[in-house]
Design a protein around this motif. Structure first.
Motif, PDB file in Angstrom:
ATOM      1  N   LEU A   6       0.849  -1.181   0.000  1.00 26.15           N
ATOM      2  CA  LEU A   6       0.000   0.000   0.000  1.00 26.15           C
ATOM      3  C   LEU A   6       0.885   1.232   0.000  1.00 26.15           C
ATOM      4  O   LEU A   6       1.709   1.417   0.917  1.00 26.15           O
ATOM      5  N   ALA A   7       0.752   2.058  -1.030  1.00 28.92           N
ATOM      6  CA  ALA A   7       1.534   3.291  -1.109  1.00 28.92           C
ATOM      7  C   ALA A   7       0.579   4.456  -1.286  1.00 28.92           C
ATOM      8  O   ALA A   7      -0.418   4.361  -2.017  1.00 28.92           O
ATOM      9  N   GLY A   8       0.869   5.567  -0.606  1.00 26.88           N
ATOM     10  CA  GLY A   8      -0.016   6.717  -0.742  1.00 26.88           C
ATOM     11  C   GLY A   8       0.567   7.961  -0.126  1.00 26.88           C
ATOM     12  O   GLY A   8       1.583   7.921   0.581  1.00 26.88           O
ATOM     13  N   LYS A   9      -0.084   9.074  -0.379  1.00 27.20           N
ATOM     14  CA  LYS A   9       0.309  10.344   0.241  1.00 27.20           C
ATOM     15  C   LYS A   9       0.003  10.269   1.731  1.00 27.20           C
ATOM     16  O   LYS A   9      -1.034   9.765   2.142  1.00 27.20           O
ATOM     17  N   THR A  10       0.890  10.800   2.531  1.00 29.84           N
ATOM     18  CA  THR A  10       0.716  10.722   3.983  1.00 29.84           C
ATOM     19  C   THR A  10      -0.530  11.450   4.463  1.00 29.84           C
ATOM     20  O   THR A  10      -1.081  11.112   5.516  1.00 29.84           O
ATOM     21  N   ASP A  11      -1.015  12.448   3.708  1.00 35.04           N
ATOM     22  CA  ASP A  11      -2.203  13.188   4.139  1.00 35.04           C
ATOM     23  C   ASP A  11      -3.471  12.730   3.427  1.00 35.04           C
ATOM     24  O   ASP A  11      -4.497  13.410   3.467  1.00 35.04           O
ATOM     25  N   CYS A  12      -3.435  11.574   2.793  1.00 30.92           N
ATOM     26  CA  CYS A  12      -4.582  11.078   2.009  1.00 30.92           C
ATOM     27  C   CYS A  12      -5.519  10.244   2.901  1.00 30.92           C
ATOM     28  O   CYS A  12      -5.101   9.204   3.437  1.00 30.92           O
ATOM     29  N   PRO A  13      -6.776  10.654   3.073  1.00 31.86           N
ATOM     30  CA  PRO A  13      -7.724   9.895   3.910  1.00 31.86           C
ATOM     31  C   PRO A  13      -7.972   8.477   3.395  1.00 31.86           C
ATOM     32  O   PRO A  13      -8.111   7.542   4.199  1.00 31.86           O
ATOM     33  N   HIS A  14      -8.012   8.300   2.087  1.00 33.46           N
ATOM     34  CA  HIS A  14      -8.248   6.964   1.538  1.00 33.46           C
ATOM     35  C   HIS A  14      -7.052   6.031   1.787  1.00 33.46           C
ATOM     36  O   HIS A  14      -7.233   4.820   1.968  1.00 33.46           O
ATOM     37  N   ALA A  18      -7.327   2.513   3.790  1.00 39.60           N
ATOM     38  CA  ALA A  18      -6.748   1.273   3.269  1.00 39.60           C
ATOM     39  C   ALA A  18      -5.743   0.688   4.256  1.00 39.60           C
ATOM     40  O   ALA A  18      -5.652  -0.538   4.437  1.00 39.60           O
ATOM     41  N   GLU A  19      -4.999   1.547   4.898  1.00 38.32           N
ATOM     42  CA  GLU A  19      -3.976   1.119   5.859  1.00 38.32           C
ATOM     43  C   GLU A  19      -4.622   0.390   7.044  1.00 38.32           C
ATOM     44  O   GLU A  19      -4.161  -0.683   7.455  1.00 38.32           O
ATOM     45  N   LEU A  20      -5.694   0.966   7.606  1.00 38.28           N
ATOM     46  CA  LEU A  20      -6.346   0.345   8.758  1.00 38.28           C
ATOM     47  C   LEU A  20      -7.067  -0.948   8.371  1.00 38.28           C
ATOM     48  O   LEU A  20      -7.105  -1.913   9.149  1.00 38.28           O
ATOM     49  N   LEU A  21      -7.635  -0.978   7.158  1.00 38.65           N
ATOM     50  CA  LEU A  21      -8.255  -2.211   6.677  1.00 38.65           C
ATOM     51  C   LEU A  21      -7.206  -3.319   6.542  1.00 38.65           C
ATOM     52  O   LEU A  21      -7.437  -4.470   6.934  1.00 38.65           O
ATOM     53  N   ALA A  22      -6.045  -2.988   6.013  1.00 41.47           N
ATOM     54  CA  ALA A  22      -4.963  -3.970   5.871  1.00 41.47           C
ATOM     55  C   ALA A  22      -4.479  -4.450   7.229  1.00 41.47           C
ATOM     56  O   ALA A  22      -4.181  -5.642   7.415  1.00 41.47           O
ATOM     57  N   ASP A  23      -4.390  -3.540   8.209  1.00 45.51           N
ATOM     58  CA  ASP A  23      -3.977  -3.935   9.555  1.00 45.51           C
ATOM     59  C   ASP A  23      -4.956  -4.950  10.155  1.00 45.51           C
ATOM     60  O   ASP A  23      -4.546  -5.923  10.808  1.00 45.51           O
ATOM     61  N   ALA A  24      -6.241  -4.697   9.941  1.00 48.43           N
ATOM     62  CA  ALA A  24      -7.252  -5.600  10.483  1.00 48.43           C
ATOM     63  C   ALA A  24      -7.149  -6.987   9.858  1.00 48.43           C
ATOM     64  O   ALA A  24      -7.262  -8.018  10.550  1.00 48.43           O
ATOM     65  N   LEU A  25      -6.937  -7.037   8.562  1.00 50.39           N
ATOM     66  CA  LEU A  25      -6.793  -8.326   7.886  1.00 50.39           C
ATOM     67  C   LEU A  25      -5.545  -9.069   8.334  1.00 50.39           C
ATOM     68  O   LEU A  25      -5.548 -10.297   8.500  1.00 50.39           O
ATOM     69  N   GLN A  26      -4.461  -8.353   8.537  1.00 49.36           N
ATOM     70  CA  GLN A  26      -3.208  -8.996   8.943  1.00 49.36           C
ATOM     71  C   GLN A  26      -3.317  -9.578  10.346  1.00 49.36           C
ATOM     72  O   GLN A  26      -2.687 -10.596  10.647  1.00 49.36           O
ATOM     73  N   ARG A  27      -4.140  -8.948  11.203  1.00 43.95           N
ATOM     74  CA  ARG A  27      -4.304  -9.476  12.555  1.00 43.95           C
ATOM     75  C   ARG A  27      -5.123 -10.765  12.573  1.00 43.95           C
ATOM     76  O   ARG A  27      -4.922 -11.623  13.435  1.00 43.95           O
ATOM     77  N   THR A  28      -6.030 -10.905  11.627  1.00 43.99           N
ATOM     78  CA  THR A  28      -6.941 -12.054  11.650  1.00 43.99           C
ATOM     79  C   THR A  28      -6.570 -13.175  10.687  1.00 43.99           C
ATOM     80  O   THR A  28      -6.990 -14.324  10.877  1.00 43.99           O
ATOM     81  N   LYS A  36       3.762  -1.059   3.814  1.00 47.76           N
ATOM     82  CA  LYS A  36       3.232   0.286   3.609  1.00 47.76           C
ATOM     83  C   LYS A  36       4.338   1.241   3.184  1.00 47.76           C
ATOM     84  O   LYS A  36       5.445   1.199   3.743  1.00 47.76           O
ATOM     85  N   ILE A  37       4.033   2.078   2.224  1.00 39.84           N
ATOM     86  CA  ILE A  37       4.976   3.099   1.752  1.00 39.84           C
ATOM     87  C   ILE A  37       4.263   4.441   1.810  1.00 39.84           C
ATOM     88  O   ILE A  37       3.346   4.702   1.027  1.00 39.84           O
ATOM     89  N   SER A  38       4.649   5.280   2.759  1.00 45.93           N
ATOM     90  CA  SER A  38       4.030   6.607   2.877  1.00 45.93           C
ATOM     91  C   SER A  38       4.942   7.639   2.247  1.00 45.93           C
ATOM     92  O   SER A  38       6.133   7.703   2.558  1.00 45.93           O
ATOM     93  N   ILE A  39       4.363   8.450   1.388  1.00 43.56           N
ATOM     94  CA  ILE A  39       5.125   9.435   0.619  1.00 43.56           C
ATOM     95  C   ILE A  39       4.622  10.832   0.965  1.00 43.56           C
ATOM     96  O   ILE A  39       3.401  11.069   1.024  1.00 43.56           O
ATOM     97  N   PHE A  82      -8.023   2.718  -3.692  1.00 40.58           N
ATOM     98  CA  PHE A  82      -8.692   2.227  -2.487  1.00 40.58           C
ATOM     99  C   PHE A  82      -9.927   1.390  -2.826  1.00 40.58           C
ATOM    100  O   PHE A  82     -10.160   0.326  -2.243  1.00 40.58           O
ATOM    101  N   SER A  83     -10.737   1.840  -3.768  1.00 42.78           N
ATOM    102  CA  SER A  83     -11.961   1.112  -4.133  1.00 42.78           C
ATOM    103  C   SER A  83     -11.642  -0.286  -4.630  1.00 42.78           C
ATOM    104  O   SER A  83     -12.341  -1.265  -4.297  1.00 42.78           O
ATOM    105  N   ASP A  84     -10.591  -0.405  -5.416  1.00 46.59           N
ATOM    106  CA  ASP A  84     -10.186  -1.721  -5.931  1.00 46.59           C
ATOM    107  C   ASP A  84      -9.728  -2.631  -4.803  1.00 46.59           C
ATOM    108  O   ASP A  84     -10.030  -3.831  -4.780  1.00 46.59           O
TER     109      ASP A  84
END
Length: 483
Positions: A6-14, A18-28, A36-39, A82-84
């Protein structure tokens, strides 16, 4: 196993969602992995264009999500934005995200603040590293290959934490320099901070603390050339040298550290080249520019050692006077010999005066001088290249001495500016005996200069003045008042 990037602008809400959704999946999910790559916002556009170009993708917004097939080692597969990513998670894992907008904005702001703090910390850490900047010209020469592994060491630079090496070659291709850079990095030397390569003078000598000039102008003279043809070739070479070293001097003056140490090396016109640098680096102390005669010293020691049946290292304090790549004289008045198998013997620290145990004065003044003059050419004729190993060794000897790692009693031959020394004309670089103390050299004035030696020095000076006049005719810029 699949890994999602997951790569994105650090100030991007989407990106935050996506980051929090990925964290949830990785925990379960045990086999779900994310990277993650924040730019930073001002860097995002360039990063996205470069990444898409490299992978053959088309994508325009933040975030960018792709999948890497870890087990198969395959190429990354673009998912999209994000939608994809959300659609993929819903279809494969029956997981979705219902994060409210205000939380998305809060996480995005937190991401940006964290990234900014990390960037500031990284810049601060980088600012604490103050490497010594070493520039080497003609970096693709054989001498450089012998030089680099030994140069970047605590033995040569005892009080240095890091070294940035700058490899400059105006004639060689960038591919060759890239190869040399990779080979240098592969040495894994503790002091090496970074290596940069340069094929032009755009950045040359910037922040330089040490400059080693290995440029060479081979004569190309033939025994069949007439005297006039040889003179024309010499004029052409001096013109090229004048143009190159005038520019070198001006660039060093404008860009280098004012305490820079510059060593001119090579087989041709070394005194003239050093003189041109001094003339054009007006704001830098002329004592910071020297030429190396150590290679000639060592050649003389090797020849004499064979004659006396000792090791070359058993002979010390050989002095080279004059024009290093022209008319010079080997002086043995202070030379000592250790471990000599003669009538008088002593322990390893016992030495004898060379001139007292060697009685063939005629050989010393004739054949010996000629042999030293021809030694380097003899090596080159057998190896089909310049005497690179001995040149590198001579450079290392002077750099170590200049960095304060030698005894103040040790004598070196160094080409330096000689303002009025021994009644010589001003403005020329001449090889004279020097000693080093606390990182500074000084001329050894207690050496005996006989009338015969004075005549030899005047001949060397005359030869150098002619070279300078020839350089001046070719349009060299010199300091006001210089010849």
């Amino acid at each position: 196993m699949a890994k999602f990037v997951l790569a994105g602008k650090t100030d991007c809400p989407h990106y935050a969602k996506a980051e929090l959704l990925a964290d949830a999946l990785q925990r379960t999910l045990p086999n779900f992995r994310t990277h993650k790559i924040s730019i930073l916002p001002d860097e995002w556009k360039d990063w996205l264009e470069a990444t898409c170009k490299r992978n053959g993708w088309k994508h325009e917004k933040s975030p960018l999500v792709w999948r890497e097939l870890v087990d198969q080692g395959g190429k990354g597969m673009l998912l999209g934005g994000f939608s994809d990513f959300l659609e993929h998670c819903q279809g494969y894992y029956s997981v979705t995200s219902d994060m409210p907008t205000d939380m998305m904005l809060s996480v995005a702001a937190e991401n940006l603040e964290t990234k900014m703090n990390l960037t500031v910390e990284e810049k601060h850490r980088a600012s604490l590293i103050k490497p010594v900047h070493i520039w080497i010209s003609s970096a693709l020469s054989p001498t450089c290959h012998f030089l680099i592994p030994n140069l970047l060491s605590a033995e040569v630079f005892p009080h240095v934490a890091a070294i940035s090496l700058h490899l400059l070659d105006l004639e060689g291709g960038e591919e060759g320099l890239q190869g040399l850079k990779m080979e240098t990095e592969d040495l894994a030397l503790p002091l090496l901070h970074q290596v940069s390569i340069h094929t032009d003078l755009e950045q040359a000598f910037r922040e330089a603390d040490v400059v080693l000039l290995l440029d060479e102008w081979w004569s190309g003279d033939s025994d069949e050339d007439s005297e006039g043809e040889q003179e024309e070739k010499k004029k052409k070479k001096v013109k090229e040298i004048s143009e190159c070293y005038t520019e070198y001097g001006q660039l060093i003056d404008a860009r280098a550290n004012k305490e820079v140490k510059v060593i001119v090396c090579g087989d041709s016109f070394v005194n003239l080249r050093c003189s041109l640098l001094v003339d054009n680096a007006c704001s830098i102390n002329s004592n910071q520019f020297v030429t190396m005669a150590t290679q000639v010293e060592n050649e003389a020691r090797a020849i004499m050692a064979k004659k006396l049946r000792v090791k070359a290292s058993d002979i010390t304090d050989v002095i080279v006077w004059g024009n290093i790549s022209g008319r010079f004289y080997i002086d043995l008045q202070r030379a000592k010999v250790f471990n000599y198998d003669g009538a008088i013997k002593g322990p390893a620290f016992f030495s004898q005066s060379l001139v007292k145990i060697f009685y063939d004065r005629k050989w010393l003044e004739t054949d010996f001088q000629d042999l030293v003059c021809c030694q380097r050419a003899a090596v080159a004729s057998k190896t089909r290249q310049a005497a690179a190993m001995s040149a590198a060794n001579g450079i290392l000897t002077i750099v170590k001495a200049w960095n304060g790692t030698c005894s103040p009693d040790k004598v070196f031959s160094l080409g330096v500016l000689c303002p009025g020394y021994y009644n010589l004309p001003d403005g020329i670089i001449l090889s004279v005996p020097v000693t080093f103390t606390d990182g500074k050299w000084s001329v050894l004035f207690d050496a005996t200069v006989s009338d015969e030696l004075k005549e030899r020095l005047q001949l060397s000076a005359s030869e150098l003045m002619q070279e300078k006049e020839l350089a001046s005719e070719n349009g060299t810029i010199t300091k006001e008042g210089d010849s």
